[in-house]
Design a protein around this motif. Sequence first.
Motif, mmCIF file in Angstrom:
data_model
loop_
_atom_site.group_PDB
_atom_site.id
_atom_site.type_symbol
_atom_site.label_atom_id
_atom_site.label_comp_id
_atom_site.label_asym_id
_atom_site.label_seq_id
_atom_site.Cartn_x
_atom_site.Cartn_y
_atom_site.Cartn_z
ATOM 1 N N GLN A 71 1.212 3.405 12.917
ATOM 2 C CA GLN A 71 1.387 4.842 13.159
ATOM 3 C C GLN A 71 2.793 5.296 12.776
ATOM 4 O OE1 GLN A 71 0.906 6.065 17.236
ATOM 5 N NE2 GLN A 71 0.803 8.213 16.696
ATOM 6 N N ARG A 72 3.821 4.538 13.180
ATOM 7 C CA ARG A 72 5.181 4.964 12.873
ATOM 8 C C ARG A 72 5.515 4.827 11.386
ATOM 9 N NH1 ARG A 72 9.152 1.096 12.448
ATOM 10 N NH2 ARG A 72 8.378 -0.997 12.744
ATOM 11 N N LEU A 73 4.673 4.117 10.639
ATOM 12 C CA LEU A 73 4.852 3.987 9.192
ATOM 13 C C LEU A 73 4.044 5.032 8.431
ATOM 14 C CD1 LEU A 73 4.657 0.095 8.906
ATOM 15 C CD2 LEU A 73 6.709 1.535 8.870
ATOM 16 N N GLY A 74 3.360 5.887 9.176
ATOM 17 C CA GLY A 74 2.580 6.946 8.551
ATOM 18 C C GLY A 74 1.225 6.488 8.039
ATOM 19 N N ARG A 75 0.728 5.394 8.562
ATOM 20 C CA ARG A 75 -0.573 4.869 8.154
ATOM 21 C C ARG A 75 -1.665 5.398 9.066
ATOM 22 N NH1 ARG A 75 -0.523 2.331 3.193
ATOM 23 N NH2 ARG A 75 1.611 1.664 2.852
ATOM 24 N N PRO A 76 -2.889 5.572 8.525
ATOM 25 C CA PRO A 76 -3.993 6.023 9.388
ATOM 26 C C PRO A 76 -4.423 4.915 10.356
ATOM 27 C CG PRO A 76 -4.788 5.544 7.185
ATOM 28 C CD PRO A 76 -3.295 5.417 7.131
ATOM 29 N N GLU A 77 -5.153 5.320 11.370
ATOM 30 C CA GLU A 77 -5.614 4.352 12.367
ATOM 31 C C GLU A 77 -6.750 3.479 11.844
ATOM 32 O OE1 GLU A 77 -6.957 4.208 17.067
ATOM 33 O OE2 GLU A 77 -6.769 6.133 16.049
ATOM 34 N N HIS A 78 -7.660 4.064 11.077
ATOM 35 C CA HIS A 78 -8.824 3.349 10.569
ATOM 36 C C HIS A 78 -9.008 3.660 9.090
ATOM 37 C CE1 HIS A 78 -10.017 2.365 14.649
ATOM 38 N NE2 HIS A 78 -9.918 3.645 14.980
ATOM 39 N N GLY A 79 -9.783 2.819 8.411
ATOM 40 C CA GLY A 79 -10.168 3.093 7.032
ATOM 41 C C GLY A 79 -9.113 2.721 6.013
ATOM 42 N N PRO A 80 -9.316 3.163 4.770
ATOM 43 C CA PRO A 80 -8.378 2.836 3.696
ATOM 44 C C PRO A 80 -6.950 3.281 4.017
ATOM 45 C CG PRO A 80 -10.371 3.798 2.797
ATOM 46 C CD PRO A 80 -10.443 3.955 4.295
ATOM 47 N N GLY A 81 -6.004 2.385 3.780
ATOM 48 C CA GLY A 81 -4.599 2.670 4.052
ATOM 49 C C GLY A 81 -4.130 2.248 5.423
ATOM 50 N N LEU A 90 -11.795 -10.023 -1.384
ATOM 51 C CA LEU A 90 -13.074 -10.227 -0.709
ATOM 52 C C LEU A 90 -13.161 -9.445 0.602
ATOM 53 C CD1 LEU A 90 -15.733 -11.936 -0.815
ATOM 54 C CD2 LEU A 90 -14.524 -13.606 0.583
ATOM 55 N N LEU A 91 -12.045 -9.363 1.314
ATOM 56 C CA LEU A 91 -12.037 -8.711 2.625
ATOM 57 C C LEU A 91 -11.505 -7.284 2.596
ATOM 58 C CD1 LEU A 91 -11.089 -11.901 4.464
ATOM 59 C CD2 LEU A 91 -13.111 -10.554 4.903
ATOM 60 N N GLY A 92 -11.258 -6.741 1.414
ATOM 61 C CA GLY A 92 -10.824 -5.353 1.308
ATOM 62 C C GLY A 92 -9.407 -5.115 1.769
ATOM 63 N N LEU A 93 -8.486 -5.997 1.374
ATOM 64 C CA LEU A 93 -7.083 -5.862 1.744
ATOM 65 C C LEU A 93 -6.220 -5.772 0.492
ATOM 66 C CD1 LEU A 93 -6.935 -8.621 4.501
ATOM 67 C CD2 LEU A 93 -6.989 -6.163 4.878
ATOM 68 N N GLN A 94 -5.037 -5.176 0.615
ATOM 69 C CA GLN A 94 -4.084 -5.131 -0.492
ATOM 70 C C GLN A 94 -2.667 -5.143 0.070
ATOM 71 O OE1 GLN A 94 -3.760 -1.501 -2.820
ATOM 72 N NE2 GLN A 94 -3.339 -2.710 -4.653
ATOM 73 N N VAL A 95 -1.795 -5.885 -0.606
ATOM 74 C CA VAL A 95 -0.385 -5.900 -0.253
ATOM 75 C C VAL A 95 0.289 -4.758 -1.011
ATOM 76 C CG1 VAL A 95 1.756 -7.226 -0.283
ATOM 77 C CG2 VAL A 95 -0.420 -8.402 0.077
ATOM 78 N N GLN A 96 0.990 -3.906 -0.266
ATOM 79 C CA GLN A 96 1.683 -2.769 -0.865
ATOM 80 C C GLN A 96 3.121 -2.723 -0.375
ATOM 81 O OE1 GLN A 96 -0.454 0.734 0.349
ATOM 82 N NE2 GLN A 96 -2.177 0.346 -1.023
ATOM 83 N N ALA A 97 3.980 -2.104 -1.176
ATOM 84 C CA ALA A 97 5.316 -1.772 -0.694
ATOM 85 C C ALA A 97 5.147 -0.695 0.371
ATOM 86 C CB ALA A 97 6.180 -1.276 -1.847
ATOM 87 N N LEU A 98 6.144 -0.498 1.185
ATOM 88 C CA LEU A 98 6.023 0.480 2.275
ATOM 89 C C LEU A 98 5.747 1.890 1.771
ATOM 90 C CD1 LEU A 98 8.786 -0.717 4.740
ATOM 91 C CD2 LEU A 98 6.317 -0.985 4.917
ATOM 92 N N ALA A 99 6.168 2.194 0.557
ATOM 93 C CA ALA A 99 5.941 3.528 -0.003
ATOM 94 C C ALA A 99 4.517 3.706 -0.512
ATOM 95 C CB ALA A 99 6.932 3.784 -1.133
ATOM 96 N N GLY A 100 3.705 2.643 -0.465
ATOM 97 C CA GLY A 100 2.314 2.748 -0.900
ATOM 98 C C GLY A 100 2.073 2.289 -2.324
ATOM 99 N N ARG A 101 3.119 1.885 -3.022
ATOM 100 C CA ARG A 101 2.984 1.375 -4.388
ATOM 101 C C ARG A 101 2.619 -0.103 -4.349
ATOM 102 N NH1 ARG A 101 7.946 3.636 -4.164
ATOM 103 N NH2 ARG A 101 8.901 1.600 -4.453
ATOM 104 N N PRO A 102 2.136 -0.666 -5.467
ATOM 105 C CA PRO A 102 1.909 -2.113 -5.524
ATOM 106 C C PRO A 102 3.202 -2.872 -5.224
ATOM 107 C CG PRO A 102 0.889 -1.027 -7.394
ATOM 108 C CD PRO A 102 1.704 0.019 -6.690
ATOM 109 N N ALA A 103 3.069 -4.052 -4.679
ATOM 110 C CA ALA A 103 4.226 -4.816 -4.211
ATOM 111 C C ALA A 103 5.174 -5.217 -5.339
ATOM 112 C CB ALA A 103 3.763 -6.056 -3.459
ATOM 113 N N GLY A 104 4.644 -5.664 -6.470
ATOM 114 C CA GLY A 104 5.493 -6.135 -7.565
ATOM 115 C C GLY A 104 5.844 -7.607 -7.397
ATOM 116 N N PHE A 105 6.346 -8.211 -8.455
ATOM 117 C CA PHE A 105 6.573 -9.660 -8.464
ATOM 118 C C PHE A 105 7.718 -10.109 -7.570
ATOM 119 C CE2 PHE A 105 4.131 -9.054 -12.363
ATOM 120 C CZ PHE A 105 3.161 -10.028 -12.175
ATOM 121 N N ALA A 106 8.799 -9.348 -7.491
ATOM 122 C CA ALA A 106 9.937 -9.762 -6.661
ATOM 123 C C ALA A 106 9.538 -9.790 -5.187
ATOM 124 C CB ALA A 106 11.120 -8.828 -6.883
#
Length: 148
Positions: free
Chosen positions: A24-34, A94-110
């Motif tokens: 919640q404090r990161l601005g993410r929804p409670e349920h569903g995508p994101g 398979l489980l519908g997860l993704q690693v993202q940077a906090l801004a919502g962009r893809p994480a990147g290699f570093a």
Amino acid sequence: MIDRRDVGSWLEGPGTGRQQYPGQRLGRPEHGPGSVGRVGRRIVALVVDWFLCWGLAEWLVPQWNEQGLMTLAFLFVLNVLLVGATGHTPGHLLLGLQVQALAGRPAGFARAAVRSLLLCLVIPAVVFDPDQRGLHDRAAETILVRTR
């Protein structure tokens, strides 16, 4: 008579406001995508990835995998390459997860490299904050979110 409620406000520190759900404090929804990927999905995704890496290590370099260190090396490489390129490992996908940077962009290699190294050390991955981000995610400034 003085009781805990009288002195509790200054003993507990400044009110930061309790969040009602992880993310919640990161601005993410409670349920569903994101929303933040919960612990159960994370564990199943890690088990899927571990068995995939174990199978690859046993098939490609069985003589070097007696203690399982090649499985761990394969897990590290798998995480760096796939999380860095797409944000998903096969288990995450398979489980519908993704690693993202906090801004919502893809994480990147570093970020994926830092996250994967700490994941392989195990302890940072099992210590969580209130947003259910492990220390490996905090250090890499990433978050594991649901995609569906």
